[in-house]
Design an enzyme around this catalytic site. Sequence first.
Site, PDB file in Angstrom:
ATOM      1  N   HIS A 197      36.821  33.313  30.878  1.00 21.20           N
ATOM      2  CA  HIS A 197      36.117  34.236  31.770  1.00 21.20           C
ATOM      3  C   HIS A 197      37.130  35.012  32.625  1.00 21.20           C
ATOM      4  CE1 HIS A 197      32.774  35.426  34.522  1.00 21.20           C
ATOM      5  NE2 HIS A 197      33.771  35.473  35.398  1.00 21.20           N
ATOM      6  N   GLU A 198      38.079  34.293  33.205  1.00 25.53           N
ATOM      7  CA  GLU A 198      39.087  34.955  34.044  1.00 25.53           C
ATOM      8  C   GLU A 198      40.010  35.837  33.204  1.00 25.53           C
ATOM      9  OE1 GLU A 198      38.527  34.962  37.149  1.00 25.53           O
ATOM     10  OE2 GLU A 198      37.035  33.381  36.976  1.00 25.53           O
ATOM     11  N   HIS A 239      38.440  39.250  32.855  1.00 29.86           N
ATOM     12  CA  HIS A 239      38.757  40.093  34.016  1.00 29.86           C
ATOM     13  C   HIS A 239      40.174  40.656  33.891  1.00 29.86           C
ATOM     14  CE1 HIS A 239      35.263  39.220  36.508  1.00 29.86           C
ATOM     15  NE2 HIS A 239      35.458  37.915  36.397  1.00 29.86           N
TER      16      HIS A 239
END
Length: 150
Positions: free
Chosen positions: A70-71, A74
């Site tokens: 998920h990170e 980003h």
Amino acid sequence: MDPMPEEELYQLVNQLSEAFFNKTFMDKVRFNSRLRTTGGRYIPSKRLIELNPKYVLESDKEEFHGIIKHELCHYHLHIEGKGYQHRDKDFRELLAKTGSPRHCKQLPSNQQRYQNIYECQKCKMVYKRVRKVDVSRYRCGKCRGRLHLI
């Protein structure tokens, strides 16, 4: 105390980045024990990924890898100059493409037990609340019946 050394954490993040994004991770990653309500965060101005060390200790490996992916969504979108925030279409598409979770599960140590359970006297709907509810002021949201504490 961090659950794994920074070099090992960097290798794990880089390995996941190459496997799911076909790109190398070239910036910094570290544990931040002050994170309480989130599994991790990406700080664009520093190009830094911070991860919650409690997720390594309390959750399974799949959950922690999901937080890293998920990170990384980003991170890679920010590097490419695309929309990297949760509301952006590019971000949601990349989450789906890589099989990354939109949100992480709550830590077992943070899960609050409901202390107050209310029931509607009319339709028997059950409401679980951490805080007390003024039963003389509030009613059932389904049928407008009176609530009572179980």
